[in-house]
Structure formats: structure tokens, C-alpha cells
Write a protein that holds these residues in place. Structure first.
Motif, PDB file in Angstrom:
ATOM      1  N   LEU A  43       0.992  -1.270  -0.199  1.00 44.85           N
ATOM      2  CA  LEU A  43      -0.068   0.123  -0.050  1.00 44.85           C
ATOM      3  C   LEU A  43       0.886   1.064   0.015  1.00 44.85           C
ATOM      4  N   ALA A  44       2.165   1.073   0.510  1.00 45.89           N
ATOM      5  CA  ALA A  44       2.907   2.462   0.629  1.00 45.89           C
ATOM      6  C   ALA A  44       3.482   2.413  -0.917  1.00 45.89           C
ATOM      7  N   TRP A  45       3.806   1.617  -1.629  1.00 45.65           N
ATOM      8  CA  TRP A  45       4.047   1.714  -2.940  1.00 45.65           C
ATOM      9  C   TRP A  45       2.973   2.445  -3.473  1.00 45.65           C
ATOM     10  N   ARG A  46       1.694   1.992  -3.461  1.00 49.70           N
ATOM     11  CA  ARG A  46       0.699   2.818  -4.308  1.00 49.70           C
ATOM     12  C   ARG A  46       0.522   4.261  -3.743  1.00 49.70           C
ATOM     13  N   VAL A  47       0.554   4.592  -2.502  1.00 48.85           N
ATOM     14  CA  VAL A  47       0.218   6.018  -2.218  1.00 48.85           C
ATOM     15  C   VAL A  47       1.781   6.802  -2.740  1.00 48.85           C
ATOM     16  N   GLU A  48       2.674   6.423  -2.716  1.00 44.68           N
ATOM     17  CA  GLU A  48       3.800   7.105  -3.040  1.00 44.68           C
ATOM     18  C   GLU A  48       3.940   7.393  -4.757  1.00 44.68           C
ATOM     19  N   ARG A  49       2.987   6.855  -5.393  1.00 44.75           N
ATOM     20  CA  ARG A  49       2.893   7.335  -6.725  1.00 44.75           C
ATOM     21  C   ARG A  49       2.282   8.583  -7.335  1.00 44.75           C
ATOM     22  N   GLY A  50       2.517   9.118  -8.181  1.00 48.33           N
ATOM     23  CA  GLY A  50       1.503  10.066  -8.924  1.00 48.33           C
ATOM     24  C   GLY A  50       2.032  11.354  -8.261  1.00 48.33           C
ATOM     25  N   ALA A  51       0.989  12.557  -8.537  1.00 51.37           N
ATOM     26  CA  ALA A  51       1.182  13.932  -8.376  1.00 51.37           C
ATOM     27  C   ALA A  51       1.186  13.909  -6.699  1.00 51.37           C
ATOM     28  N   GLU A  52       0.341  13.325  -6.102  1.00 49.57           N
ATOM     29  CA  GLU A  52       0.201  13.428  -4.369  1.00 49.57           C
ATOM     30  C   GLU A  52       1.426  13.026  -3.888  1.00 49.57           C
ATOM     31  N   GLY A  53       2.013  12.006  -4.355  1.00 48.30           N
ATOM     32  CA  GLY A  53       3.440  11.708  -3.805  1.00 48.30           C
ATOM     33  C   GLY A  53       4.416  12.526  -4.107  1.00 48.30           C
ATOM     34  N   LEU A  54       4.332  13.130  -4.943  1.00 49.27           N
ATOM     35  CA  LEU A  54       5.331  14.488  -5.391  1.00 49.27           C
ATOM     36  C   LEU A  54       5.175  15.549  -4.311  1.00 49.27           C
ATOM     37  N   GLN A  55       3.996  15.891  -4.290  1.00 52.40           N
ATOM     38  CA  GLN A  55       3.662  16.877  -3.207  1.00 52.40           C
ATOM     39  C   GLN A  55       4.024  16.651  -1.961  1.00 52.40           C
ATOM     40  N   PHE A  56       3.797  15.088  -1.498  1.00 49.46           N
ATOM     41  CA  PHE A  56       4.127  14.771  -0.122  1.00 49.46           C
ATOM     42  C   PHE A  56       5.742  14.757  -0.143  1.00 49.46           C
ATOM     43  N   ARG A  57       6.658  14.395  -0.767  1.00 48.76           N
ATOM     44  CA  ARG A  57       7.727  14.465  -0.976  1.00 48.76           C
ATOM     45  C   ARG A  57       8.353  15.833  -0.586  1.00 48.76           C
ATOM     46  N   ARG A  58       7.734  16.739  -1.488  1.00 47.31           N
ATOM     47  CA  ARG A  58       8.243  18.201  -1.251  1.00 47.31           C
ATOM     48  C   ARG A  58       7.791  18.966   0.009  1.00 47.31           C
ATOM     49  N   ALA A  59       6.880  18.480   0.552  1.00 45.28           N
ATOM     50  CA  ALA A  59       6.344  18.916   1.960  1.00 45.28           C
ATOM     51  C   ALA A  59       7.453  18.400   3.075  1.00 45.28           C
ATOM     52  N   ILE A  60       7.707  16.995   2.776  1.00 43.30           N
ATOM     53  CA  ILE A  60       8.521  16.508   3.902  1.00 43.30           C
ATOM     54  C   ILE A  60       9.953  16.917   3.868  1.00 43.30           C
ATOM     55  N   ASN A  61      10.600  17.186   2.478  1.00 43.97           N
ATOM     56  CA  ASN A  61      11.727  17.659   2.452  1.00 43.97           C
ATOM     57  C   ASN A  61      11.978  19.312   3.087  1.00 43.97           C
ATOM     58  N   GLY A  62      10.730  19.970   2.606  1.00 42.75           N
ATOM     59  CA  GLY A  62      10.655  21.154   3.389  1.00 42.75           C
ATOM     60  C   GLY A  62      10.704  21.225   4.853  1.00 42.75           C
ATOM     61  N   ALA A  63      10.082  20.484   5.458  1.00 42.37           N
ATOM     62  CA  ALA A  63       9.805  20.564   6.714  1.00 42.37           C
ATOM     63  C   ALA A  63      11.238  20.071   7.630  1.00 42.37           C
ATOM     64  N   TYR A  64      11.620  19.014   6.841  1.00 38.82           N
ATOM     65  CA  TYR A  64      12.967  18.458   7.473  1.00 38.82           C
ATOM     66  C   TYR A  64      14.230  18.876   7.028  1.00 38.82           C
ATOM     67  N   GLY A  65      14.187  19.738   5.859  1.00 37.59           N
ATOM     68  CA  GLY A  65      15.462  20.159   5.302  1.00 37.59           C
ATOM     69  C   GLY A  65      16.356  19.084   4.766  1.00 37.59           C
ATOM     70  N   TYR A  66      15.789  18.138   4.403  1.00 43.92           N
ATOM     71  CA  TYR A  66      16.495  16.995   3.855  1.00 43.92           C
ATOM     72  C   TYR A  66      17.604  16.252   4.914  1.00 43.92           C
ATOM     73  N   ARG A  67      16.905  16.496   6.165  1.00 47.54           N
ATOM     74  CA  ARG A  67      17.771  15.635   7.168  1.00 47.54           C
ATOM     75  C   ARG A  67      17.084  14.415   7.716  1.00 47.54           C
ATOM     76  N   CYS A  68      17.783  13.437   7.880  1.00 49.72           N
ATOM     77  CA  CYS A  68      17.135  12.038   8.414  1.00 49.72           C
ATOM     78  C   CYS A  68      16.877  12.416   9.800  1.00 49.72           C
ATOM     79  N   ALA A  69      15.642  11.913  10.156  1.00 51.38           N
ATOM     80  CA  ALA A  69      15.325  12.156  11.706  1.00 51.38           C
ATOM     81  C   ALA A  69      15.970  11.265  12.568  1.00 51.38           C
ATOM     82  N   PHE A  70      16.414  10.066  12.071  1.00 53.14           N
ATOM     83  CA  PHE A  70      17.050   8.910  13.009  1.00 53.14           C
ATOM     84  C   PHE A  70      18.340   9.338  13.091  1.00 53.14           C
ATOM     85  N   THR A  71      19.134   9.653  12.071  1.00 56.15           N
ATOM     86  CA  THR A  71      20.783   9.712  12.146  1.00 56.15           C
ATOM     87  C   THR A  71      21.049  11.110  12.308  1.00 56.15           C
ATOM     88  N   GLY A  72      20.314  12.202  11.903  1.00 56.85           N
ATOM     89  CA  GLY A  72      20.509  13.613  11.988  1.00 56.85           C
ATOM     90  C   GLY A  72      21.521  14.165  10.551  1.00 56.85           C
TER      91      GLY A  72
END
Length: 385
Positions: free
Chosen positions: A237-266
Motif C-alpha cells: 500500500l505504501a508503494w501505491r500511495v507514493e506514486r503520482g502527483a500526490e506522492g510528489l507533493q508529499f515528498r516536497r512537503a517532507i523535504n521542506g519540513a525536515y530540510g533533507y535531514r534524516c530524523a534518525f541519524t541527523g
């Protein structure tokens, strides 16, 4: 395990049959039964399984206000109501008429059990008629389809739009009434414009075929453990929701919020230049959430290795407590046991265990991982059976 229709005096009666993993049907006797659809939607069956006159049966708590599982699941999935008199079904010896058929079985996974209740996830429905024709409906795929119908607002018919909105409202209510849900489904299904749209035989575009979650043919006994089933379903199901325009918007939102930083390793791993991919992924926590699947709070920024470990359940993320906003990483006990047998190197993963430093997370706390998403994800990945 199955909820199975057994002939009895002309009208069929339902029973629990078989097993799922180490859980047998008899282990659920006397427990309140609850249906789960993607975990964010649960419908109490207001029924228990027990032995009546020496035979296993599912009994409704109140037959005047509740309905059998087959009718409830049909109403949620916007399918015509099944009947219990197989001799009154229609169709041919090769085709089932979904307008008048019986459900011979509902294959279910047991995803949770305690001393008072059992949570069952319907996997497939087997519909049949008196001439021997059978057809199988994948419940998870059908429910994903229904959610896509709920999300649409481009229907030409205002009447259909209103009926579908009402169906969603009833199905999503905190306290679901079976009869109200069935009536809401009937209001949709009687509309001529709904006939083609809601055909049980859904034809998906070729681009989605690889994402289908179609279980193998099962007997009454399913040796697959709930943990294995949950992990496989989540990944697909994760594979399905990551596809398409909504998946692209999600990636941009996460990258913007975290500044391309891994939450686990820093580690901060942005793209080096045009054509380079970042070293972090926008990982979904809980891929089915009806209320904001692609919201920042339903995701987290993780390096490739940490994303894999999170998806596989090697690393678990949870809040320290209801009151404490500290996010903790740990290695589940069952993984620790596997490591001893397989010789798996856990050093890199144990190094990130413990509290996540706040500087690894978004500056805006409203963008931190949702407690609800994490709770649902952890219940999915680490069921208590």
C-alpha cells in the motif's frame, strides 16, 4: 480463517472456521468481533462467536439493530446486499449475479486479540450462486476504490454526489449503526448513474496492476502469521500511495519540513546539484490514513537505510507516553531474537536508538509525526496476539 455461510433450514448461518497463524476460531469464542478496514476504520459487528446446539455459530447481540458481517461489509463496499438463501440466487453456472448472490465465505486476518475483543481484517469475499458459479472480491482493493469514490467531487449527478457524501459520513462516524449504513449504501446503489461506476468487477488501469494486493487462495487454515501479513500489506500500500502527483507533493512537503535531514541519524543529505537525488526519502508512516494520507504529520524524513529498517519493523518509533512529546527509537524484541539466529549486524541501528534530538525534527512542532499515525502503524506492525 473464514466467516463461513453454513446451510441451515433453508437460510444459512454464519460461523468462524479454520485458523490464522496460531489463532483458531475457537480461541475467539465469546469475544466481541470488530471489522477493520485499513485500521483507520473499524466497524463493531455487535456479535460474538460461540457454540450453539453443539455447532459453532456467530450470534448477533441484538438482531433488531445489528446485521450479519456479510451485509455490513457489502454496505461499506457499496455492493448489493447478499442473501442467505442460496437457492434463491441468480446468474448462470459460470457467472454470479451480484444483484442476487450469497457470500459463502469472508476470509479474514486476525490482527489483534485480547480478553474482550478480536479485531478481524476482511481479506476476500467469495460470492456464489446455486448453480455453482463463484467470484472473489479483494476487500482491500475494493475499499481503496471506495475511498477514491468518496474523494471525488466531479460527478455529473448532484443526487449521486450527495448520496456518496452521506455514505462516507455514515461509514466514518465514531459510532456506526449497521442499519443506517445499509440504508446509506442503498441510496447510492438505486441511482442509475451508480451502476457502471460501482460495478463489483473493477477494471484497474495497467499502471496499477503491479500494486494489486491479491492474496493467494486460502483454505480455512492460514499458517501465515499476522505480523507477516501486516508487513506485506503495508509495503504494497505504501508503494501505491507514493506514486503520482500526490506522492510528489508529499515528498516536497517532507523535504521542506525536515530540510533533507534524516530524523534518525541527523545526517543532512540534500541533492548535490541538478540530476542528483537526495539521500533521504519521504517515508509514509501510515499509508491508508483517510484524513491526510499525504500530510506532513503522516510522514518522516529518513535516509535510505533507515527507511528500509523502519518499513521492515527493524526499528520502531513511538512517543514516550501520552503526555511526553519525546520520540523514541528502539529495536523490537522479536528482531533481537532473529538477529541471534541470522547473524544480522544491528550496530548501525542500535546506534540511533533512544530519544530523537529535537534538531533532527521540523522546527514547527505541528509538523512532527502524528501520534495517531504512529499508534496505528505500530499496532499494524507489532500486533499483540
Amino acid at each position: 480463517m473464514q466467516i463461513r455461510l453454513r446451510p441451515s433450514g433453508g437460510r444459512g448461518e454464519y460461523e468462524l472456521a479454520g485458523s490464522h497463524g496460531a489463532v483458531r476460531g475457537a480461541d475467539l469464542y465469546g469475544l466481541d468481533l470488530v471489522f477493520e478496514f485499513g485500521l483507520d476504520l473499524r466497524i463493531p459487528l455487535y456479535a460474538i462467536a460461540d457454540v450453539h446446539d453443539g455447532k459453532p455459530r456467530i450470534r448477533l447481540s441484538d438482531p433488531h439493530s445489528s446485521s450479519h458481517a456479510a451485509k455490513v461489509i457489502a454496505a461499506l463496499l457499496l455492493l448489493p446486499q447478499p442473501i442467505r438463501e442460496i437457492r434463491q440466487t441468480s446468474g448462470t453456472d459460470t457467472d454470479v449475479d451480484f444483484g442476487r448472490c450469497a457470500y459463502s465465505s469472508i476470509v479474514v486476518d486476525v490482527v489483534y486479540k485480547d480478553t474482550s475483543k478480536a479485531i478481524l481484517r476482511p481479506r476476500t469475499i467469495v460470492a456464489l450462486n446455486g448453480l455453482g458459479a463463484k467470484e472473489t472480491i479483494d476487500v482491500l482493493n475494493r475499499f481503496e476504490f471506495i475511498k477514491s469514490i468518496w474523494a471525488r467531487n466531479d460527478f455529473d449527478s448532484t443526487e449521486l454526489l450527495d448520496a456518496i457524501a452521506n455514505h462516507q459520513s455514515v461509514a466514518s462516524a465514531a459510532s456506526i449503526d449497521h442499519r443506517t449504513l445499509i440504508k446509506a449504501a442503498e441510496k447510492v446503489l438505486v441511482l442509475p448513474s451508480a451502476l457502471t461506476l460501482l460495478n463489483p468487477r473493477i477494471t484497474l488501469p495497467p499502471s496499477e496492476e503491479a500494486g494489486l494486493i491479491t492474496p493467494s487462495s486460502l483454505n480455512e487454515d492460514d499458517p501465515t502469521s499476522p505480523i507477516e501479513v501486516n508487513r506485506e500489506i503495508r509495503k504494497k500500500l505504501a508503494w501505491r500511495v507514493e506514486r503520482g502527483a500526490e506522492g510528489l507533493q508529499f515528498r516536497r512537503a517532507i523535504n521542506g519540513a525536515y530540510g533533507y535531514r534524516c530524523a534518525f541519524t541527523g545526517a543532512r543529505l540534500p541533492p548535490l546539484d541538478k540530476g542528483f537525488q537526495p539521500g533521504v526519502d519521504a517515508a509514509h508512516i501510515y499509508p491508508w490514513s483517510r484524513n491526510g494520507t499525504n500530510d506532513v504529520t503522516n510522514g518522516i524524513s529518513l535516509s535510505k537505510q533507515m527507511h528500509w529498517a523502519f518499513d521492515e519493523g527493524i526499528l520502531r518509533l513511538q512517543y514516550a507516553s501520552i503526555e511526553d512529546s519525546t520520540l523514541l527509537i528502539d529495536v523490537p524484541a522479536d528482531i533481537e531474537k532473529m538477529v541471534e539466529i541470522k547473524g544480522f549486524d544491528l550496530d548501525a541501528f542500535k546506534a540511533v536508538c533512544g530519544p530523537i534530538p529535537e534538531q533532527h525534527l521540523p522546527i514547527n512542532r505541528n509538523q512532527w509525526p502524528s501520534r495517531k499515525s504512529l499508534d496505528l502503524y505500530n499496532e499494524l506492525m507489532f500486533p499483540l496476539l
